[in-house]
Every structure is written in structure tokens, then in C-alpha cells.
Design a protein around this motif. Structure first.
Motif, PDB file in Angstrom:
ATOM      1  N   SER A 194      55.053  48.806  28.811  1.00  0.00           N
ATOM      2  CA  SER A 194      53.739  48.829  29.460  1.00  0.00           C
ATOM      3  C   SER A 194      52.619  48.605  28.452  1.00  0.00           C
ATOM      4  N   ILE A 195      52.794  49.131  27.240  1.00  0.00           N
ATOM      5  CA  ILE A 195      51.803  48.938  26.188  1.00  0.00           C
ATOM      6  C   ILE A 195      51.665  47.457  25.848  1.00  0.00           C
ATOM      7  N   SER A 196      52.796  46.786  25.688  1.00  0.00           N
ATOM      8  CA  SER A 196      52.790  45.353  25.389  1.00  0.00           C
ATOM      9  C   SER A 196      52.086  44.579  26.489  1.00  0.00           C
ATOM     10  N   LEU A 197      52.403  44.888  27.730  1.00  0.00           N
ATOM     11  CA  LEU A 197      51.782  44.196  28.866  1.00  0.00           C
ATOM     12  C   LEU A 197      50.282  44.465  28.901  1.00  0.00           C
ATOM     13  N   PHE A 198      49.879  45.705  28.624  1.00  0.00           N
ATOM     14  CA  PHE A 198      48.458  46.055  28.656  1.00  0.00           C
ATOM     15  C   PHE A 198      47.677  45.286  27.586  1.00  0.00           C
ATOM     16  N   VAL A 199      48.237  45.179  26.399  1.00  0.00           N
ATOM     17  CA  VAL A 199      47.571  44.441  25.323  1.00  0.00           C
ATOM     18  C   VAL A 199      47.381  42.978  25.720  1.00  0.00           C
ATOM     19  N   ARG A 200      48.393  42.380  26.325  1.00  0.00           N
ATOM     20  CA  ARG A 200      48.273  40.983  26.777  1.00  0.00           C
ATOM     21  C   ARG A 200      47.269  40.839  27.909  1.00  0.00           C
ATOM     22  N   LEU A 201      47.209  41.831  28.793  1.00  0.00           N
ATOM     23  CA  LEU A 201      46.255  41.801  29.904  1.00  0.00           C
ATOM     24  C   LEU A 201      44.823  41.792  29.380  1.00  0.00           C
ATOM     25  N   VAL A 202      44.549  42.625  28.390  1.00  0.00           N
ATOM     26  CA  VAL A 202      43.212  42.651  27.803  1.00  0.00           C
ATOM     27  C   VAL A 202      42.900  41.314  27.127  1.00  0.00           C
ATOM     28  N   ALA A 203      43.902  40.740  26.463  1.00  0.00           N
ATOM     29  CA  ALA A 203      43.698  39.470  25.762  1.00  0.00           C
ATOM     30  C   ALA A 203      43.434  38.327  26.729  1.00  0.00           C
ATOM     31  N   LEU A 204      44.207  38.263  27.812  1.00  0.00           N
ATOM     32  CA  LEU A 204      44.111  37.142  28.747  1.00  0.00           C
ATOM     33  C   LEU A 204      43.051  37.350  29.813  1.00  0.00           C
ATOM     34  N   GLY A 205      42.760  38.601  30.141  1.00  0.00           N
ATOM     35  CA  GLY A 205      41.650  38.893  31.032  1.00  0.00           C
ATOM     36  C   GLY A 205      41.906  38.817  32.518  1.00  0.00           C
ATOM     37  N   SER A 206      43.157  38.604  32.935  1.00  0.00           N
ATOM     38  CA  SER A 206      43.431  38.566  34.378  1.00  0.00           C
ATOM     39  C   SER A 206      44.883  38.904  34.658  1.00  0.00           C
ATOM     40  N   PHE A 207      45.109  39.503  35.824  1.00  0.00           N
ATOM     41  CA  PHE A 207      46.465  39.828  36.240  1.00  0.00           C
ATOM     42  C   PHE A 207      47.283  38.556  36.440  1.00  0.00           C
ATOM     43  N   ALA A 208      46.639  37.516  36.978  1.00  0.00           N
ATOM     44  CA  ALA A 208      47.356  36.265  37.256  1.00  0.00           C
ATOM     45  C   ALA A 208      47.884  35.629  35.974  1.00  0.00           C
ATOM     46  N   ALA A 209      47.067  35.644  34.910  1.00  0.00           N
ATOM     47  CA  ALA A 209      47.483  35.032  33.643  1.00  0.00           C
ATOM     48  C   ALA A 209      48.676  35.767  33.046  1.00  0.00           C
ATOM     49  N   VAL A 210      48.643  37.105  33.104  1.00  0.00           N
ATOM     50  CA  VAL A 210      49.767  37.892  32.591  1.00  0.00           C
ATOM     51  C   VAL A 210      51.000  37.683  33.460  1.00  0.00           C
ATOM     52  N   ALA A 211      50.792  37.590  34.765  1.00  0.00           N
ATOM     53  CA  ALA A 211      51.908  37.359  35.682  1.00  0.00           C
ATOM     54  C   ALA A 211      52.625  36.055  35.362  1.00  0.00           C
ATOM     55  N   ASP A 212      51.852  35.004  35.074  1.00  0.00           N
ATOM     56  CA  ASP A 212      52.455  33.713  34.722  1.00  0.00           C
ATOM     57  C   ASP A 212      53.268  33.826  33.436  1.00  0.00           C
TER      58      ASP A 212
END
Length: 295
Positions: free
Chosen positions: A8-26
Motif C-alpha cells: 500500500s505504501i508503494s501504491l500511495f507513493v505512485r499515486l502522489v507522483a502521478l496525481g490520479s487514481f486512473a493513472a495508477v490503475a493503468d
């Protein structure tokens, strides 16, 4: 027994970097709603709200800022463990995140990567291509390749080579519109310009040992150097471009260099920017050393 927070930490860091749920989902192969639920579960686990969610953007709460700081340190520790293990087995391995502009990606990096991957089969590479200036720290890039100097003192800058500018046109353009023989002629020709950079409309020349700036204009501007290159190849206008971008076209005669010896080629450093915490990681060091040897 509680499950680990690391995924979850890894995903959260990427979410902050990319700025959207859709970008992380892709990136992760999830749905946007699944990513949102994972973050909600993380918030429930921690008992705090980490993000403000609106229809337009995500922003960190004060607790989210604290959590992000710790999360990045945890990710850095994970990378340090990987680095030590790579050293132990004597072979660089792991995932490498690289960012560069579209022109460099197409005309240089894609031609070099196969040889790098063949030499280092334990490394996987993710290439992010963008002509906008990203924040390497925010987006957690291992290596960011840029032309020009960097004012970011928080990054380690490694000189890879030098990029020089060339003025060129296609034989078709010269046949139809004539080949400019003097720098002043450029003001009457169709010149192709990179948008977003006012200085790109000023082409420097060396006349009688002195610099003279020629202000040019033309029918096409674009934020993509590749688009302008194609326009030049099609005879639309004259282009001023980085030498690596026009290397193949000049070698084959698809473009003709103009004003060699009179044009100020304005050499700029080609630089790899590396996060300080990652400069000693074997896969990062191997990639940067490889580029230094090839460029």
C-alpha cells in the motif's frame, strides 16, 4: 496478524507522483475504483485521512504529508536492500524508471536500450516519455535525461555528452524556395519553431567573429521536436534542431545542413539527473555508466 503496509505504501507513493487514481490503475493493472478502495483501506488502517479527493485533483492532508515522508524513506530502504543484494550476487538487477524527452527517446534511447538489456538481463526498464519538465523527486524517477543545465541541487547531475544545434532543410524545400545564402535570408524563409520557448525563435550566428541573433518565423510551431522534424523532411520549412535528432536525416541526405561555420551551434550538456538515494544502486549506476560510454 496484520498484513504488511509495504504494498500500500508503494501504491500511495505512485499515486502522489502521478496525481490520479486512473493513472495508477493503468500502471498497476487495476481499476480506478480498486485503487481508491485500497487507499481508503490504508486510511482506515492508519485511522487518518491521507488525501483530499475532488473531481479535478488529489491533494495531501497534513497527515498525508507526514505519511508520504515516511513512505519515501521506507521505499528508499527497500531499494537499499535490493542494492546490497545485487552487490552480493555481483549482478545488477531490479526495475529502473527513466524519463526523457520524446526526441531523445525515439532517436537515441530506443536504439541503445536493446544492447543495455542484453548486457543486463536482470534489469527491467520503464521509460516515461514527456516533453514537459517533470519533477524527478515527486515522480520518483531513477534517471531523468535532460538537455541543458539543471538548477535542482537536490539531484545528482552526471554529464553524458554534449548536444549541438544544426540548421537544416530538405532538398525539396531548397529546390522550391531557394537555399538561403546569408543569415539575413532566414527572415524571409519559412522556419519551424518549438513552441513554449521564446528563445527558439532567435537563431544565433557568428559573423566576423561576433554573435548576431536572427529572429525567424514560419508556418508551423509545435511542442514536439519530432513533429517539426517531419515537417522539415516534408519540405515545409527550415529547422534548427539538436544534432542527435537530425543525425540520421543528415547522413542519408534527407536534410541538408545550412550555414555550417556561420551558425552558433550553442553546445548544451546532455545530463542524467539521479536521485541522491539511488546513485549507488547497481542498476542505476550500470545504466548511467552505459549511457556515458555510448553518448
Amino acid at each position: 496478524m496484520k498484513t504488511s503496509l509495504v504494498p500500500s505504501i508503494s501504491l500511495f507513493v505512485r499515486l502522489v507522483a502521478l496525481g490520479s487514481f486512473a493513472a495508477v490503475a493503468d500502471e498497476y493493472g487495476y481499476t480506478a475504483s480498486a485503487v481508491s478502495k485500497l487507499v481508503s483501506r490504508l486510511e482506515e488502517r492508519l485511522g487518518v485521512k491521507l488525501l483530499h479527493r475532488t473531481t479535478r485533483r488529489l491533494s495531501l492532508t497534513p497527515e498525508g504529508e507526514i505519511f508520504l515522508s515516511h513512505a519515501r524513506r521506507i521505499m528508499a530502504l527497500e531499494e537499499a536492500i535490493e542494492a546490497d543484494l545485487s552487490l552480493a550476487v555481483g549482478t545488477p538487477r531490479g526495475h529502473l524508471r527513466v524519463n526523457c524527452g520524446t526526441a531523445f527517446a525515439r532517436h537515441k534511447l530506443t536504439r541503445l536500450l536493446p544492447r543495455f538489456l542484453e548486457t543486463h538481463p536482470g534489469i527491467t526498464v520503464e521509460v516515461s516519455v514527456s516533453d514537459r519538465r517533470i519533477d524527478p523527486i515527486r515522480e520518483q524517477m531513477d534517471v531523468t535525461i535532460r538537455v541543458g543545465t539543471s538548477s535542482d541541487s537536490d539531484l545528482v547531475a552526471v554529464r553524458l555528452g554534449t548536444v549541438r544545434r544544426i540548421i537544416a532543410a530538405s532538398p525539396r524545400y531548397c529546390a522550391i524556395h531557394g537555399r538561403p545564402s546569408r543569415p539575413d535570408d532566414l527572415m524571409r524563409h519559412a522556419c519551424l519553431l518549438l513552441s513554449g520557448f521564446a528563445e527558439q525563435a532567435v537563431w544565433p550566428m557568428r559573423l566576423d567573429g561576433e554573435r548576431r541573433d536572427i529572429v525567424v518565423s514560419g508556418p508551423v510551431t509545435s511542442d514536439s521536436a519530432d513533429v517539426l522534424l517531419q515537417m522539415a523532411l516534408d519540405g515545409v520549412g527550415i529547422i534548427r534542431l539538436g544534432d542527435f535528432l537530425g543525425e540520421e536525416a543528415l547522413a542519408t541526405g534527407a536534410l541538408i545542413e545550412l550555414f555550417a561555420g556561420e551558425h552558433d551551434d550553442d553546445p548544451k550538456p546532455l545530463t542524467a539527473l539521479v536521485l541522491p538515494s539511488r546513485r549507488t544502486i547497481p542498476r542505476v549506476r550500470a545504466f548511467v555508466d552505459f549511457l556515458k560510454g555510448e553518448l
